[in-house]
Design an enzyme around this catalytic site. Structure first.
Site, PDB file in Angstrom:
ATOM      1  CG  ASP A 107      -2.040   1.003   1.134  1.00 12.63           C
ATOM      2  OD1 ASP A 107      -2.168   1.637   0.071  1.00 12.63           O
ATOM      3  OD2 ASP A 107      -2.789   1.161   2.105  1.00 12.63           O
TER       4      ASP A 107
ATOM      5  CG  ASP B 286      -3.809   3.780  -2.543  1.00 19.58           C
ATOM      6  OD1 ASP B 286      -4.716   2.927  -2.570  1.00 19.58           O
ATOM      7  OD2 ASP B 286      -3.716   4.649  -1.659  1.00 19.58           O
ATOM      8  CD  GLU B 287      -5.960  -1.426  -0.678  1.00 19.84           C
ATOM      9  OE1 GLU B 287      -5.419  -2.000   0.276  1.00 19.84           O
ATOM     10  OE2 GLU B 287      -7.117  -0.959  -0.620  1.00 19.84           O
TER      11      GLU B 287
END
Length: 438
Positions: free
Chosen positions: A11, A105-106
């Site tokens: 992340d 974003d992960e």
């Protein structure tokens, strides 16, 4: 529960802010807030320096300004963030056998069985260093036996950290943590459990499953399992080309620009409704036309991750104007949204106003309750039918019901049942995908 699974959760740390700092290193170490501008703006992301003042995502911008008057507010650049997200995904895709892109974003990575060839912790650490070195963006990761524990481990290692939680370490790691650390516990659930005296994970694990079900239903059972470190959900292979789309084939070929654009508007509205219901965002839009001579032409464009009608409708219209160059009669038009990822719209970014997002949510609630055509864009609604005196024939559900009863099982009955209160260009004779219209 498989004790031998090796799941990595990676992340980005304050992703939007990190991209801004990469562009402007002078922002490093300062309280930076993305979004939140204007009287009704909402914080989309904030730096760890800003979080020290109690600022967090989804907080009203006005509140954030009161908590930290010296904070630096930035409008944000969703296009730049989307580009950085694609770059991270490309690095991961080049080095791992199986990964899932959970949001912008992960990522989840399944390394089960690979520890026989090299240590998973060593590999994850090397991958993290590669991303930071090549993209100059901070990232943290957690490694454990399932997705839930790996995600909690990541959050506990932030910012700029890494942590492994093996099966023997499961209980010592989870038990002392506050219940809000469990993914999926919202404010209402946290409040309800806190009122029961349940504030840490250890206490939550001691509640009988039957009681959790009685209090919170199926969600309660899911939380109980997560609190006990149980999560059987697989890492779903990421496919960049996942898409949803629709197309309309006309019974009579047309070159009526107003009607064609109205149909495209209706198509995009329907697709974005599906996206939001599935909690997805798209990063690519494609428009297809087929001329009367059966020549098919497409145009596509990569876009910032979004699921909002206005932005996508505008893009679709521009692509249509590019692709429809011959001014010949058209027999088909279609729209496709691809490069889908899980996620929610970032309010305040890319000119996304809170009012517009709230409007979309309100429309979606009506559609979910009363059908996809309960609310439509005004531009796709046709002129209402009129009688011999020119007066508008109002929709009468009782009369419609009587017509159906009188039609009985004749061929007219199905046609009468199909008629909608909303008359739109989308209900042109022909087909759209596998759906049939009047």
């Amino acid at each position: 529960m498989d004790q031998n699974r090796q799941i990595i959760h990676m992340d980005q740390d304050a992703f939007f802010v990190s991209v801004e700092i990469r562009k402007n290193p002078g922002l490093s170490g300062k309280p930076v807030i993305i979004g939140g501008g204007g009287d009704r703006g909402v914080v989309a992301s904030c730096s760890y320096e800003a979080r020290k003042y109690g600022i967090h995502s989804a907080m009203p911008g006005r509140t954030a300004k009161l908590l930290c008057p010296q904070a630096i507010f930035l409008k944000g650049d969703m296009e730049e963030y989307s580009k950085a997200s694609h770059e991270i995904t490309e690095i991961i895709a080049d080095q791992v056998p199986l990964f899932e892109k959970a949001s912008i974003d992960e990522h989840y990575i399944d390394m089960t069985g690979m520890d026989r060839f090299f240590g998973c912790m060593k590999f994850a650490s090397a991958l993290r260093q590669t991303i930071m070195k090549e993209l100059h963006l901070p990232i943290s990761f957690g490694l454990s036996i399932n997705k839930t524990v790996a995600k909690i481990a990541t959050n506990e290692s932030k910012p700029d950290g890494e942590r492994q939680v093996s099966f023997p370490e499961l209980r010592p790691f989870l038990d002392p943590l506050a219940i809000h650390k469990i993914p999926g516990i919202g404010h209402a659930t946290y409040k309800k459990l806190s009122e029961m005296g349940v504030r840490d994970i250890r206490t939550l694990t001691q509640i009988p499953q039957q009681l959790m079900f009685k209090i919170l239903g199926q969600h309660g059972l899911s939380l109980w399992q997560k609190a006990n470190g149980i999560d059987l959900s697989p890492v779903v292979p990421y496919r960049e080309r996942k898409s949803i789309g629709t197309q309309a084939t006309f019974e009579s070929d047309t070159m009526d620009m107003a009607k064609l654009k109205a149909i495209i508007t209706g198509m995009v509205s329907g697709l974005t409704f599906q996206l939001r219901n599935q909690q997805k965002l798209t990063a690519c839009i494609t428009v297809t036309v087929r001329y009367t001579n059966f020549e098919t032409v497409t145009q596509q464009e990569r876009i910032p991750y979004t699921s909002l009608d206005s932005f996508l409708i505008s893009k679709a219209h521009r692509l249509f104007e590019k692709v429809y160059a011959k001014r010949m009669l058209l027999r088909l038009v279609g729209v496709k949204l691809s490069h889908l990822v899980s996620g929610y719209e970032q309010i305040g970014l890319y000119n996304v106003a809170e009012e517009e997002y709230s409007l979309c949510q309100a429309m979606d609630r009506v559609r979910n309750s009363y059908g996809a055509e309960a609310v439509v864009k005004a531009c796709i609604v046709t002129q209402p039918p009129r009688d011999e005196q020119g007066k508008v024939i109002k929709y009468n559900p009782r009369k419609n019901k009587k017509l159906i009863e009188n039609a009985g099982e004749t061929e007219q009955a199905p046609e009468i049942r199909k008629r909608s209160k909303i008359r739109s260009f989308m209900r042109e004779k022909g087909t759209t995908g596998t759906r049939s219209y009047e």
